[in-house]
Structures are given as C-alpha cells and as structure tokens.
Design an enzyme around this catalytic site. Structure first.
Site, mmCIF file in Angstrom:
data_model
loop_
_atom_site.group_PDB
_atom_site.id
_atom_site.type_symbol
_atom_site.label_atom_id
_atom_site.label_comp_id
_atom_site.label_asym_id
_atom_site.label_seq_id
_atom_site.Cartn_x
_atom_site.Cartn_y
_atom_site.Cartn_z
ATOM 1 N N TRP A 102 -5.123 11.272 -1.520
ATOM 2 C CA TRP A 102 -5.113 10.127 -0.593
ATOM 3 C C TRP A 102 -3.744 9.932 0.015
ATOM 4 O O TRP A 102 -3.638 9.599 1.197
ATOM 5 C CB TRP A 102 -5.628 8.869 -1.292
ATOM 6 C CG TRP A 102 -7.106 8.946 -1.534
ATOM 7 C CD1 TRP A 102 -7.743 8.972 -2.742
ATOM 8 C CD2 TRP A 102 -8.142 9.076 -0.536
ATOM 9 N NE1 TRP A 102 -9.101 9.090 -2.545
ATOM 10 C CE2 TRP A 102 -9.376 9.157 -1.225
ATOM 11 C CE3 TRP A 102 -8.149 9.134 0.852
ATOM 12 C CZ2 TRP A 102 -10.607 9.293 -0.559
ATOM 13 C CZ3 TRP A 102 -9.372 9.267 1.517
ATOM 14 C CH2 TRP A 102 -10.576 9.341 0.816
ATOM 15 N N ASP A 172 -1.450 1.577 -1.134
ATOM 16 C CA ASP A 172 -2.898 1.783 -1.001
ATOM 17 C C ASP A 172 -3.509 1.548 -2.383
ATOM 18 O O ASP A 172 -3.520 2.439 -3.221
ATOM 19 C CB ASP A 172 -3.170 3.206 -0.507
ATOM 20 C CG ASP A 172 -4.665 3.538 -0.493
ATOM 21 O OD1 ASP A 172 -5.491 2.668 -0.836
ATOM 22 O OD2 ASP A 172 -5.003 4.691 -0.132
ATOM 23 N N LYS A 196 -14.511 0.389 -4.199
ATOM 24 C CA LYS A 196 -14.175 0.920 -5.520
ATOM 25 C C LYS A 196 -14.244 -0.201 -6.551
ATOM 26 O O LYS A 196 -15.008 -0.135 -7.496
ATOM 27 C CB LYS A 196 -12.767 1.541 -5.526
ATOM 28 C CG LYS A 196 -12.445 2.496 -4.367
ATOM 29 C CD LYS A 196 -13.268 3.739 -4.360
ATOM 30 C CE LYS A 196 -13.153 4.642 -3.143
ATOM 31 N NZ LYS A 196 -11.848 5.004 -2.660
HETATM 32 C C1 LIG Z 1 -11.491 5.803 -1.447
HETATM 33 C C2 LIG Z 1 -10.050 5.777 -1.105
HETATM 34 C C3 LIG Z 1 -9.596 5.826 0.221
HETATM 35 C C4 LIG Z 1 -10.546 5.963 1.386
HETATM 36 O O1 LIG Z 1 -11.252 4.791 1.540
HETATM 37 P P1 LIG Z 1 -12.245 4.543 2.772
HETATM 38 O O2 LIG Z 1 -12.552 3.108 2.590
HETATM 39 O O3 LIG Z 1 -13.407 5.460 2.572
HETATM 40 O O4 LIG Z 1 -11.502 4.839 4.020
HETATM 41 C C5 LIG Z 1 -8.242 5.773 0.453
HETATM 42 N N1 LIG Z 1 -7.370 5.657 -0.551
HETATM 43 C C6 LIG Z 1 -7.758 5.599 -1.838
HETATM 44 C C7 LIG Z 1 -6.728 5.476 -2.923
HETATM 45 C C8 LIG Z 1 -9.106 5.659 -2.152
HETATM 46 O O5 LIG Z 1 -9.499 5.588 -3.433
#
Ligand SMILES: *Cc1c(COP(=O)(O)O)cnc(C)c1O
Length: 360
Positions: A102, A172, A196
């Site tokens: 990511w 993030d 998540k």
């Molecule tokens: C799942 C995830 C993403 C992507 O998320 P989307 O909502 O599908 O764009 C980005 N960063 C992390 C750490 C993730 O777990």
C-alpha cells in the site's frame, strides 16, 4: 447456514449485534417510517445520525477540536491523490516510507503531483519489518511525511509513531484505525477506507488538522479539495448515507465495549494467541519480525504450497472462510479486525493444530 468466521482482509466482518440492529431498523428507523438509505441527507433524521457518528468517533479517538473529521467516498486509494493535492501547499516534495504494497501505491500516486523522497524502505527484505526511527532519512524540504502504520498485505505494523521532525505526519490507517488508541495530535492527517475496521465499503474517513486545509494545488477539483468537505459537514454533495449510519452503529458498539483501551486488550490477546500457535508449530511460518507483527493481518505459510488447497477447503468446512493469502504473497492470511470474535481466533487455532496433526 450459521454465520461463519470470515477472515477477509476487506470488506470484512461487522459485529453481529450491529447487523442485527440494522436489520431491526431496516424498514423503520426509530419511528421515521423509512430506511436510513431512503432518507434525504439534509433531513433532520439523517443529520442527527451523521452528527452522532461524528461525536462518537471524536470521543473514541479523543480527537482535539482543531481537527476536522470528514466523511468521503473514493476509498483510501483516492486519498493517495488527495493528500499530495492538498498537502504539498506550494512545496515540491514529500517524504514517504516504503514499507509494503500500500505504501508503494501511495508513492506512485504522489509522484504524479510532486517529487517523492523515499525516506526509508524495507523492500530489500521483502517488507518483513517496520524500519526504526534511526533509519528514516527525512528531507528538510518535505511538505509532509507519509507512512502506512499497518501494511494489510504483508502483515507489518509499526510498533511506534515515527517522529516527522516537525513536519505534518500523514498516516494511511485503513486497516488499523480503531484497533487501539492513537494520539491524534502526533498526526497532521489520518485517513482510512471504512471496509477493514470501521464499517462497509463506500465510506472513507479523514481526520485532518485544520491548518492543513485550504491550500490545494491549482486546478484541484472541488470534490478533491478537503475544504469542500470541511465547509459543508461532508455534505456538499450526497454522502454515502447508509455506510455512514452503519459506521455510527459500529462506533456505538465500540463505546459499549469500553472504548479503544478495552478493544486493544482484546485485539492484543487475539493476535498473541494466533502468533503463539504459529511459532509453536514448526509447521506454520510467519515471515515478519516479531516486533513489527500486525495485530490485524496475520499472513502465514504452510510447509508446502501443495497443502494450501486442502487447508482452505478444510477450514471452510469448519466455518472459517477467506483465509487465502494475497496473490502477491501467497500462503494464508487471517485478518482479525475488531469484529472478529475471540472465539473465531480460537476456532482457527484449533483447526490449524488439527490440520498439522493430519499433515505434519
Ligand atoms: C485496503 C487498503 C487500501 C485501499 O483501500 P480502498 O478503500 O480499496 O481504496 C489502502 N491502504 C491500506 C493500508 C489498505 O488496507
């Protein structure tokens, strides 16, 4: 069919009590005669739902008054662009820590808007650990420092909050927000896709210090400018109302449990139980350095990939689903977010031990 223990990395399990409450309120939300999904976002019912969700999130995370909480769409992936568009603020460069799949995507997107200094990388050891503070080569000219506290695919979590040298720290937190307390004041901006650990897909949460808003790159579209959301209570256009409502129910569930201190104790116990079983086995392997192991996403491999199909099939029969690892890593991955009950982790460990007895 009884409910399964779903180890999906996202969209992921929601607390059963939240789903039951949503079911009860589906046709008639609190005497309104409407489903929340049918309400005007500007009506008094939905405005109350939205405000309560924000207040509960602020309470859970103890968000200071000089931070805005924004409810957006577009996922964490859209934040990969919105962060540089809004936070470069006349600067040409930003620092990024490269700690997994990511971060790599965030870096690639940021490069469309400015120059990225990779202040640390663990790619040479296949992203098997978080770098320590002394490894970070921060650039004095950076407008901000971006990192990924929990790498969902590799199962690597920072055991500390990096010191950004006075620059705004951007995180993030898609797969870790609400798993344990965080000191919001250490951050300039936090973002998380909801699917998540927060609620259903379609909602993205941004927590941003007010002084970082209002200086987007020239040409930034209205919908990609944080100011638009900050000035309009995230209702410049139609927000993802139902997802916002469900996230609000999750916040109430967390408060009922005792908040993030209580959640952290449970999450630590779940993770310890699973890692202890992996380490004790001599059959299962987790490649991550112990101090950087994720509480939320636990990748592990079997002695041979030839056993993977039998493992997944047997697990499914035992009510344990979505354990197949990410295609880039292989093996298995158990995502054990807040909504995964301890009984789910215990059932997984019991299945793993039985599988080892048969195949070890
Ligand atoms: C799942 C995830 C993403 C992507 O998320 P989307 O909502 O599908 O764009 C980005 N960063 C992390 C750490 C993730 O777990």
């Amino acid at each position: 069919m009884p409910r399964v223990y779903n180890f999906s990395a996202g969209p992921a399990m929601l607390p059963e009590s939240v789903l039951r409450q949503a079911q009860e309120e589906l046709l008639d939300w609190q005497g309104s005669g409407m489903c929340v999904a049918e309400m005007s976002h500007r009506g008094k019912e939905f405005m109350a739902i939205a405000a309560a969700a924000e207040a509960d999130l602020r309470e859970l995370l103890q968000i200071p008054a000089n931070y805005k909480v924004l409810f957006l769409q577009g996922g964490a992936s859209m934040q990969f662009a919105m962060v540089p568009m809004n936070l470069l603020r006349g600067g040409a460069a930003a620092d990024y820590l490269n700690t997994g799949s990511w971060s790599k995507k965030a870096i690639a997107e940021a490069r469309r808007f400015g120059s990225v200094n990779v202040a640390a990388t663990t790619e040479d050891t296949r992203f098997n650990r978080a770098p320590i503070q002394a490894e970070l080569k921060l650039n004095g000219d950076a407008a901000y420092v971006h990192y990924t506290p929990n790498e969902t695919i590799e199962g690597v979590e920072f055991p500390y909050v990096p010191d950004a040298g006075g620059k705004p720290l951007v995180a993030d937190m898609s797969s870790t927000l609400l798993s344990r307390p965080v000191d919001i004041q250490r951050f300039g901006l936090i973002y998380a896709g909801a699917q998540k650990n927060i609620g259903p897909a379609g909602l993205t949460i941004v927590i941003v210090r007010e002084d970082l808003i209002g200086q987007p790159l020239t040409g930034t579209p209205t919908m990609l400018d944080y100011q638009t959301y900050a000035d309009n209570e995230s209702m410049y256009n139609t927000p993802p109302t139902y997802a916002w409502y469900l996230a609000g129910l999750v916040f109430q569930w967390l408060k009922g449990l005792g908040g993030l201190d209580a959640m952290a104790v449970i999450n630590a116990r779940k993770a310890q139980h699973l890692y202890a079983a992996i380490d004790a086995s001599g059959f299962y392997t987790n490649p991550v350095s112990p101090e950087s192991r994720s509480w939320m996403n636990v990748p592990f491999t079997l002695p041979s990939p030839d056993l993977d199909d039998a493992f997944i099939k047997g697990a499914k029969a035992a009510g344990l689903t979505t354990l197949k690892g990410h295609r880039s890593v292989g093996g298995m991955r158990a995502s054990i977010y807040n909504a995964m009950p301890e009984a789910g982790v215990q059932a997984l460990v019991a299945f793993m031990q039985e599988f080892e007895r048969k195949h070890g």
